[in-house]
Design an enzyme around this catalytic site. Structure first.
Site, mmCIF file in Angstrom:
data_model
loop_
_atom_site.group_PDB
_atom_site.id
_atom_site.type_symbol
_atom_site.label_atom_id
_atom_site.label_comp_id
_atom_site.label_asym_id
_atom_site.label_seq_id
_atom_site.Cartn_x
_atom_site.Cartn_y
_atom_site.Cartn_z
ATOM 1 N N HIS A 160 0.820 -1.227 0.000
ATOM 2 C CA HIS A 160 0.000 0.000 0.000
ATOM 3 C C HIS A 160 0.851 1.274 0.000
ATOM 4 C CE1 HIS A 160 -3.689 -2.175 0.400
ATOM 5 N NE2 HIS A 160 -3.332 -2.743 1.519
ATOM 6 N N ASP A 196 -2.406 -10.422 -2.760
ATOM 7 C CA ASP A 196 -3.010 -9.966 -1.499
ATOM 8 C C ASP A 196 -4.470 -9.585 -1.771
ATOM 9 O OD1 ASP A 196 -2.055 -8.651 1.399
ATOM 10 O OD2 ASP A 196 -3.729 -7.570 0.479
ATOM 11 N N HIS A 198 -6.123 -7.084 -0.819
ATOM 12 C CA HIS A 198 -6.309 -5.648 -1.067
ATOM 13 C C HIS A 198 -5.520 -5.206 -2.298
ATOM 14 C CE1 HIS A 198 -6.823 -6.297 3.335
ATOM 15 N NE2 HIS A 198 -7.893 -5.550 3.125
ATOM 16 N N ASP A 285 -4.742 -12.911 2.825
ATOM 17 C CA ASP A 285 -5.994 -12.400 3.392
ATOM 18 C C ASP A 285 -7.190 -12.668 2.487
ATOM 19 O OD1 ASP A 285 -4.685 -10.589 1.759
ATOM 20 O OD2 ASP A 285 -4.734 -8.935 3.189
HETATM 21 C C1 SP5 Z 1 -1.120 -5.317 3.768
HETATM 22 C C2 SP5 Z 1 -2.608 -5.338 4.009
HETATM 23 O O1 SP5 Z 1 -3.241 -6.377 3.858
HETATM 24 N N1 SP5 Z 1 -3.165 -4.218 4.463
HETATM 25 C C3 SP5 Z 1 -4.565 -4.157 4.697
HETATM 26 C C4 SP5 Z 1 -4.990 -2.901 5.383
HETATM 27 C C5 SP5 Z 1 -6.468 -2.871 5.601
HETATM 28 N N2 SP5 Z 1 -6.867 -1.843 6.492
HETATM 29 C C6 SP5 Z 1 -8.254 -1.492 6.493
HETATM 30 C C7 SP5 Z 1 -9.101 -2.624 6.942
HETATM 31 C C8 SP5 Z 1 -10.574 -2.304 6.924
HETATM 32 C C9 SP5 Z 1 -11.337 -3.553 7.219
HETATM 33 N N3 SP5 Z 1 -12.746 -3.289 7.295
HETATM 34 C C10 SP5 Z 1 -13.528 -4.464 7.581
HETATM 35 C C11 SP5 Z 1 -13.419 -4.918 9.008
HETATM 36 C C12 SP5 Z 1 -14.310 -6.093 9.281
HETATM 37 N N4 SP5 Z 1 -14.803 -6.068 10.630
HETATM 38 ZN ZN ZN Z 2 -4.199 -7.192 2.326
#
Ligand code: SP5
Ligand code: ZN
Length: 343
Positions: A160, A196, A198, A285
């Site tokens: 990111h 990943d 994301h 993930d």
């Molecule tokens: C490296 C990597 O995988 N970074 C991911 C960062 C994600 N951060 C924001 C997460 C928001 C999740 N929202 C849903 C939560 C469910 N309870």
């Molecule tokens: Zn991720």
């Protein structure tokens, strides 16, 4: 397969991230890397070795000098202003605001970030420089050691992070640092496959106008999922980089049937590009039990991802990214690596 690992990652041990409207213990925690390491040893994947120190020059090839300098002193400045807590930003230079770099640490935290889920701690600087060295040591081993594949067990993750932005638990973009290092040492074309959950917005942003690094990302659709503001299919690159950025966003609930077709398409794009080396941003993930994600891959699916990546028959550097199902992170990560080895 050789694994590169440093215990320095434990120095990144934040107390809180802001998530779902609450300050919670970070999902991105030291036990993640420890569980992956334990599984590497349990299955006998291969030797585990510490990183060499490459200094900051390779980091500055993909990150701005002012951003690197900011990260180096950020927690000291925060501590002087607010005491010994984790540093988190609270506001950002969004639409309509100017992009002048503020003087105060609070202003600069916002200037150099895009979320409040990524604590800067007393140990962050050492952990992130070490994580970049873990990626670079893997790249060096691939180039000089002639290994078929190397696993850089990076933590904190990196995909990111952009030239002058941290967020998403990422500070230095480890895979981008390693890719640029390989380019600088003669690899004419480098491909990055990001699996990943994301979107790898930082990696995309760093290489968006370049044809010498192909970026292929499979991820949760940005209309539904973090990082929300990048990762659509029509982002194909710009200028010289037009046609060298490939996004495959997929909806919540995506399981192996849809995912595997996207993976095959992505792998075909990489084969057509003809790179000299492949880097894989390895996040797990996408797993069905991941606490912050909404794909439905099973543990056995990771073995098959590894097998299909191996079919490219390229020197391959695996760089650890996300994955928050603590109990299965080791199994899923090492399944992918072992699936590659066995192919
Ligand atoms: C490296 C990597 O995988 N970074 C991911 C960062 C994600 N951060 C924001 C997460 C928001 C999740 N929202 C849903 C939560 C469910 N309870
Ligand atoms: Zn991720």
């Amino acid at each position: 397969m050789l694994t590169i690992y440093s215990a320095d990652h434990k120095l990144q041990d934040g107390k809180f991230e802001l998530i779902d409207g609450q300050l919670m213990p970070p999902f991105e925690r030291p036990q993640r890397a420890e569980n992956v390491l334990a599984r590497v040893r349990e299955v006998g994947l291969g030797e585990v070795r510490g990183p060499d120190d490459f200094g900051l020059d390779p980091v500055r090839r993909v990150h701005d000098a002012d951003f690197v300098a900011f990260l180096r002193t950020a927690h000291d400045e925060w501590r002087a202003a607010h005491g010994a807590t984790d540093a988190l930003p609270l506001n950002w230079p969004c639409r309509g605001f100017r992009q002048t770099i503020p003087e105060s640490i609070d202003g600069r935290l916002g200037y150099y970030s895009f979320d409040a889920g990524t604590p800067i701690t007393a140990g962050t600087w050492r952990a992130i420089t070490s994580s970049a060295n873990v990626a670079l040591t893997g790249a060096k081993q691939l180039k000089d050691g002639g290994d078929r594949a190397v696993f850089s067990l990076c933590r904190p993750p990196g995909h990111h992070a952009a030239r002058d932005l941290y967020a998403g638990y990422c500070f230095f973009n480890n895979v981008a640092v390693a890719a640029q290092w390989l380019r600088d040492r003669g690899a004419a074309r480098v491909a990055i496959l990001d699996v990943d959950y994301h979107h790898g917005n930082g990696t995309q942003m760093i290489f968006y106008d370049r044809a010498d690094v192909l970026f292929v990302s499979l991820h949760g659709h940005p209309a539904q999922e973090y990082p929300f503001f990048l990762g659509y299919e029509d982002e194909t690159g710009e200028g010289d980089g037009e046609g060298f950025n490939v996004n495959v966003p997929m909806r919540w609930g995506t399981a192996w049937d849809t995912y595997s077709r996207a993976l095959d398409d992505g792998i075909a794009r990489i084969a057509g590009y003809g790179p000299e080396v492949l880097l894989v941003s390895l996040g797990v993930d996408t797993f069905k039990n991941d606490p912050i994600s909404k794909f439905r891959l099973e543990s056995g699916d990771y073995t098959e991802i590894g097998r299909r990546v191996a079919a490219l028959d390229l020197p391959t550097l695996f760089v650890m990214e996300g994955g928050y199902a603590i109990d299965e992170i080791g199994i899923n990560t090492v399944n992918l690596l072992a699936g590659f080895e066995a192919a």
